[in-house]
Design an enzyme around this catalytic site. Structure first.
Site, PDB file in Angstrom:
ATOM      1  N   SER A   1       5.347  27.666  14.940  1.00 47.37           N
ATOM      2  CA  SER A   1       5.641  28.726  13.981  1.00 47.37           C
ATOM      3  C   SER A   1       7.108  29.091  14.123  1.00 47.37           C
ATOM      4  O   SER A   1       7.750  28.779  15.137  1.00 47.37           O
ATOM      5  CB  SER A   1       4.772  29.956  14.291  1.00 47.37           C
ATOM      6  OG  SER A   1       5.240  31.109  13.623  1.00 47.37           O
TER       7      SER A   1
ATOM      8  N   TYR B   1       0.758  36.266  20.199  1.00 57.65           N
ATOM      9  CA  TYR B   1       1.053  35.145  19.308  1.00 57.65           C
ATOM     10  C   TYR B   1       2.422  34.546  19.620  1.00 57.65           C
ATOM     11  O   TYR B   1       2.571  33.326  19.744  1.00 57.65           O
ATOM     12  CB  TYR B   1       0.999  35.629  17.858  1.00 57.65           C
ATOM     13  CG  TYR B   1       1.127  34.543  16.821  1.00 57.65           C
ATOM     14  CD1 TYR B   1       0.007  33.848  16.388  1.00 57.65           C
ATOM     15  CD2 TYR B   1       2.364  34.216  16.265  1.00 57.65           C
ATOM     16  CE1 TYR B   1       0.111  32.849  15.423  1.00 57.65           C
ATOM     17  CE2 TYR B   1       2.485  33.219  15.314  1.00 57.65           C
ATOM     18  CZ  TYR B   1       1.352  32.541  14.896  1.00 57.65           C
ATOM     19  OH  TYR B   1       1.457  31.556  13.953  1.00 57.65           O
TER      20      TYR B   1
END
Length: 260
Positions: A142, A155
């Site tokens: 990401s 995350y």
């Protein structure tokens, strides 16, 4: 907002006939697009997902095999068939909270799914890849594997850990014909993101298009969501012969977010 892209045919030519690919979180979103793209290139695809129905639907479209698995269960992960040539570590989840309020058990769960499970899968897949002299590890990281945002401690730290694991595997696997890379997208048009857009639109009292442009993509130069198929096409390139020298890389697919 920047105009939406026009869907087009596959542009990367890659022949994966005789190869077996494993895709986690393959029942929807990016994972679904990746599974279908690899199948279109001729690979036999194992579609892993916690949602058995979703995995079976994608596997049927891909002519592959559905595998229901909870990636938070180490024993279940260790029972997976890891004699594969391509691993796509895609599965992930999000929890948003300030660090003082972040539930430790949720932090640990996210890391089991997004760091420990990829490690367990890769460590068992590598001997098969080494024996064949060819392998591709593609980790769907990401932009948050390269940058941080507040309230996403689990995350962001999990994606950073996945980046480090990918680089180590790249160094170890190079002599055996195995590459390991990360794809680092910004916000992708998935059901999860669409839900977040709707929630933020209601919270802020603005339109969904404004949420995407002014909140989600405030730091990106290109103000649109990424299509899952765009991620899948980059995956296809990383499996193609011209990409054999790309390893240990983190490829930003972020509309200029990390350039800001």
């Amino acid at each position: 907002m920047t105009a939406e892209p026009v869907a087009g045919p596959h542009v990367v030519h890659v022949d994966l006939a005789g190869r077996t690919a494993l895709v986690t979180g393959g029942g929807g979103g990016i994972g679904r697009a990746c599974a279908l793209r690899l199948a279109a290139a001729g690979a036999h695809v194992l579609v892993l997902d916690r949602d058995a129905g979703a995995a079976e639907e994608v596997a049927a479209l891909a002519g592959g095999r559905a595998v229901r698995v909870d990636l938070a269960d180490p024993a279940a992960v260790d029972r997976l068939d890891a004699d594969v040539d391509i691993v796509v570590n895609n599965a992930g989840l999000q929890h948003v909270a300030p660090v003082p309020d972040f539930p430790p058990e949720r932090f640990a769960y996210i890391h089991r799914v997004m760091v420990e499970a990829p490690f367990r899968i890769v460590r068992r897949a590598l001997p098969h890849m080494y024996a064949r002299g060819w392998g591709r590890i593609v980790n769907i990281s990401s932009v948050h594997g390269l940058r941080a945002s507040p309230y996403k401690s689990a995350y962001v730290s999990a994606k950073h850990a996945l980046e480090g694991l990918s680089k180590v595997v790249a160094l170890e696997g190079a002599a055996h014909g195995v590459t390991a890379n990360c794809i680092n997208p910004a916000y992708v048009r998935t059901a999860l993101v669409q839900g977040q857009i709707a929630d933020q639109a209601a919270t802020h009292g603005i339109g969904e298009a404004e949420v995407v442009e002014k909140i989600m993509l405030a730091r990106a130069a290109i103000k649109r969501l990424i299509e899952p198929e765009e991620v899948a096409e980059l995956l296809a390139y990383l499996c193609a012969p011209p990409a054999a020298f790309i390893t240990g890389a983190s490829i930003a697919l972020d509309g200029g977010w990390t350039a800001n």
